[in-house]
Design a protein around this motif. Structure first.
Motif, mmCIF file in Angstrom:
data_model
loop_
_atom_site.group_PDB
_atom_site.id
_atom_site.type_symbol
_atom_site.label_atom_id
_atom_site.label_comp_id
_atom_site.label_asym_id
_atom_site.label_seq_id
_atom_site.Cartn_x
_atom_site.Cartn_y
_atom_site.Cartn_z
ATOM 1 N N SER A 179 0.860 -1.180 0.000
ATOM 2 C CA SER A 179 0.000 0.000 0.000
ATOM 3 C C SER A 179 0.893 1.226 0.000
ATOM 4 C CB SER A 179 -0.902 0.018 1.249
ATOM 5 O OG SER A 179 -0.141 0.353 2.408
ATOM 6 N N LEU A 180 0.292 2.390 0.002
ATOM 7 C CA LEU A 180 1.063 3.622 0.108
ATOM 8 C C LEU A 180 1.810 3.734 1.429
ATOM 9 C CD1 LEU A 180 -1.470 6.060 -1.557
ATOM 10 C CD2 LEU A 180 0.958 5.909 -2.176
ATOM 11 N N LEU A 181 1.408 2.957 2.423
ATOM 12 C CA LEU A 181 2.104 2.958 3.711
ATOM 13 C C LEU A 181 3.104 1.810 3.843
ATOM 14 C CD1 LEU A 181 -0.687 3.923 6.273
ATOM 15 C CD2 LEU A 181 1.140 5.360 5.354
ATOM 16 N N GLN A 182 3.101 0.884 2.904
ATOM 17 C CA GLN A 182 4.028 -0.240 2.971
ATOM 18 C C GLN A 182 4.433 -0.644 1.545
ATOM 19 O OE1 GLN A 182 6.599 -2.079 3.586
ATOM 20 N NE2 GLN A 182 5.791 -2.404 5.669
ATOM 21 N N ARG A 183 5.565 -0.102 1.107
ATOM 22 C CA ARG A 183 6.040 -0.369 -0.248
ATOM 23 C C ARG A 183 7.330 -1.187 -0.242
ATOM 24 N NH1 ARG A 183 5.969 5.272 -3.409
ATOM 25 N NH2 ARG A 183 6.814 3.891 -5.022
ATOM 26 N N GLY A 184 7.580 -1.907 0.841
ATOM 27 C CA GLY A 184 8.815 -2.659 0.975
ATOM 28 C C GLY A 184 9.019 -3.729 -0.080
ATOM 29 N N ILE A 185 7.925 -4.292 -0.621
ATOM 30 C CA ILE A 185 8.088 -5.368 -1.606
ATOM 31 C C ILE A 185 8.664 -4.868 -2.917
ATOM 32 C CG2 ILE A 185 6.231 -6.735 -0.595
ATOM 33 C CD1 ILE A 185 4.520 -6.008 -3.040
ATOM 34 N N GLU A 186 8.718 -3.543 -3.093
ATOM 35 C CA GLU A 186 9.290 -3.017 -4.335
ATOM 36 C C GLU A 186 10.795 -3.273 -4.413
ATOM 37 O OE1 GLU A 186 8.234 1.079 -4.827
ATOM 38 O OE2 GLU A 186 6.083 0.686 -4.642
ATOM 39 N N ARG A 187 11.440 -3.509 -3.275
ATOM 40 C CA ARG A 187 12.887 -3.692 -3.279
ATOM 41 C C ARG A 187 13.289 -5.021 -3.907
ATOM 42 N NH1 ARG A 187 12.265 -0.960 1.771
ATOM 43 N NH2 ARG A 187 12.081 -2.939 2.898
ATOM 44 N N GLU A 188 12.678 -6.130 -3.467
ATOM 45 C CA GLU A 188 13.116 -7.425 -3.971
ATOM 46 C C GLU A 188 11.985 -8.357 -4.384
ATOM 47 O OE1 GLU A 188 15.946 -9.422 -1.525
ATOM 48 O OE2 GLU A 188 17.430 -7.813 -1.675
ATOM 49 N N VAL A 189 10.846 -8.307 -3.698
ATOM 50 C CA VAL A 189 9.771 -9.249 -4.008
ATOM 51 C C VAL A 189 9.192 -8.994 -5.392
ATOM 52 C CG1 VAL A 189 7.492 -10.091 -3.333
ATOM 53 C CG2 VAL A 189 9.217 -9.632 -1.587
ATOM 54 N N LEU A 190 8.882 -7.739 -5.712
ATOM 55 C CA LEU A 190 8.331 -7.446 -7.034
ATOM 56 C C LEU A 190 9.306 -7.794 -8.156
ATOM 57 C CD1 LEU A 190 6.273 -4.128 -6.632
ATOM 58 C CD2 LEU A 190 5.478 -6.498 -6.643
ATOM 59 N N PRO A 191 10.584 -7.431 -8.060
ATOM 60 C CA PRO A 191 11.511 -7.845 -9.127
ATOM 61 C C PRO A 191 11.616 -9.366 -9.265
ATOM 62 C CG PRO A 191 12.463 -6.048 -7.859
ATOM 63 C CD PRO A 191 11.232 -6.483 -7.129
ATOM 64 N N ALA A 192 11.651 -10.087 -8.146
ATOM 65 C CA ALA A 192 11.730 -11.549 -8.206
ATOM 66 C C ALA A 192 10.480 -12.131 -8.857
ATOM 67 C CB ALA A 192 11.910 -12.124 -6.800
ATOM 68 N N ALA A 240 3.862 9.069 13.617
ATOM 69 C CA ALA A 240 4.121 10.296 12.850
ATOM 70 C C ALA A 240 4.679 10.016 11.471
ATOM 71 C CB ALA A 240 5.092 11.187 13.639
ATOM 72 N N GLU A 241 5.405 8.887 11.306
ATOM 73 C CA GLU A 241 6.009 8.598 10.008
ATOM 74 C C GLU A 241 4.977 8.303 8.926
ATOM 75 O OE1 GLU A 241 6.060 4.804 12.516
ATOM 76 O OE2 GLU A 241 6.423 6.952 12.795
ATOM 77 N N SER A 242 3.763 7.903 9.321
ATOM 78 C CA SER A 242 2.698 7.634 8.352
ATOM 79 C C SER A 242 1.863 8.871 8.054
ATOM 80 C CB SER A 242 1.769 6.532 8.868
ATOM 81 O OG SER A 242 2.473 5.336 9.090
ATOM 82 N N LEU A 243 1.957 9.877 8.916
ATOM 83 C CA LEU A 243 1.051 11.016 8.838
ATOM 84 C C LEU A 243 1.152 11.759 7.514
ATOM 85 C CD1 LEU A 243 -1.075 12.694 10.282
ATOM 86 C CD2 LEU A 243 0.769 14.053 11.299
ATOM 87 N N SER A 244 2.378 11.969 7.009
ATOM 88 C CA SER A 244 2.524 12.738 5.774
ATOM 89 C C SER A 244 1.865 12.036 4.600
ATOM 90 C CB SER A 244 4.008 12.973 5.474
ATOM 91 O OG SER A 244 4.706 11.747 5.333
#
Length: 320
Positions: A179-192, A240-244
């Motif tokens: 989601s817009l709050l969790q884009r971690g899979i863009e680093r390795e999962v999506l490329p794999a 606070a890190e999600s607020l923006s």
């Protein structure tokens, strides 16, 4: 509703999936039946559940509705195994025996002889991946599952499992939080997944409900964040890190005269590698809100702004 091909398989699923995390616990039979009916009437096909949801209660409730509310063949039934309940709490078990026993129990609760898609819910550090993958192969060759995949696994595990299964069985999907709050899979999962031809299912596309904007001022008494068993699930995105990101989504929604939910789902819909976004609603009214977001198209400048404000941190070796 648009139907998309799952990876390199012949299986097609709706680009919105129906999640059942709250079924039989926070969502009763009446609300669940309304959700299922509204979802299928809107053209939805993918229904996602798990043996661990409500300790099997979600599967049992879903099984009681299939054929009674909608024909079994009208849905693509996905369930997961690998987390089992013990007297001391939940235990990760992706051993061959544990997975296949769980699958058989899931089939009994669902009232069917096979599921369309079966996933290993989470990695098991105590079980070799080769053994876990052998259970996936058996599930397909025995006819208990038509397609198989992983959930919440790392990119290297996705690639390794796809290689072990080969082209005869194949790894159909990886389900991961996105989601817009969790884009971690863009680093390795999506490329794999792209390299191996594996479809991607995104769970919690609304950031565990936070992207709807309901928590901007307070925590509603009837929300997941106020629930004893789900407060810990939502809490990581209330800081606070999600607020923006949440405020950027709300600003875009106000400018388009839409809701933050509409904007969050529209952002994910244009991520072409995502086959389906799985929305888990507590009530039928909440689900109808997600179904109504189908017509939202975000202007390029808004997409760019949301990409910027939510961009994941990259470092070595992804970025040098």
């Amino acid at each position: 509703m648009e139907q998309r091909q799952l990876g390199r398989t012949g299986l097609r699923v709706s680009h919105l999936g129906l999640g059942t995390l709250t079924w039989s616990r926070d969502t009763d039979e009446h609300e669940a039946s309304e959700q299922l009916r509204d979802f299928v009437d809107a053209g939805g096909t993918l229904v996602d559940t798990s043996a661990s949801y409500a300790e099997g209660g979600a599967e049992e409730l879903l099984g009681s509705l299939l054929d009674r509310m909608v024909p079994r063949d009208d849905v693509v039934l996905c369930t997961k195994a690998g987390v089992r309940r013990t007297p001391s709490g939940g235990v990760v078990d992706a051993s061959r025996g544990g997975l296949l026993r769980t699958l058989d129990a899931s089939l009994r609760r669902l009232g069917t002889d096979h599921v369309d898609l079966w996933l290993v819910q989470t990695p098991d550090p105590r079980t070799p991946l080769t053994e876990t993958v052998s259970a996936l192969r058996i599930a397909v060759t025995s006819g208990r599952a038509q397609y198989v995949g992983l959930s919440n696994h790392a990119g290297w595990q996705v690639a390794r499992a796809a290689t072990l299964l080969g082209e005869d069985v194949g790894l159909a999907a990886v389900e991961a939080e996105y989601s817009l709050l969790q884009r971690g899979i863009e680093r390795e999962v999506l490329p794999a997944a792209a390299e191996m031809g594996v479809g991607v299912l995104a769970w919690s596309p609304l950031g565990r409900g936070v992207l709807t904007g309901k928590y901007r001022r307070t925590i509603p008494a009837d929300s997941r964040a106020a629930s004893p068993h789900l407060a810990g699930f939502v809490e990581p995105y209330l800081g606070a890190e999600s607020l923006s990101v949440v405020e950027a989504v709300a600003t875009a929604a106000a400018g388009l005269d839409r809701t933050p939910l509409d904007v969050a789902l529209a952002w994910l819909r244009v991520r072409t590698q995502v086959t389906s976004a799985i929305v888990g609603a507590r009530t039928a009214a909440q689900l109808r809100g997600s179904l109504a977001a189908e017509d939202v198209v975000l202007p390029p400048e808004i997409l760019h702004a949301l990409d910027e404000v939510s961009a994941p941190e990259l470092g070595y070796p992804e970025r040098r």
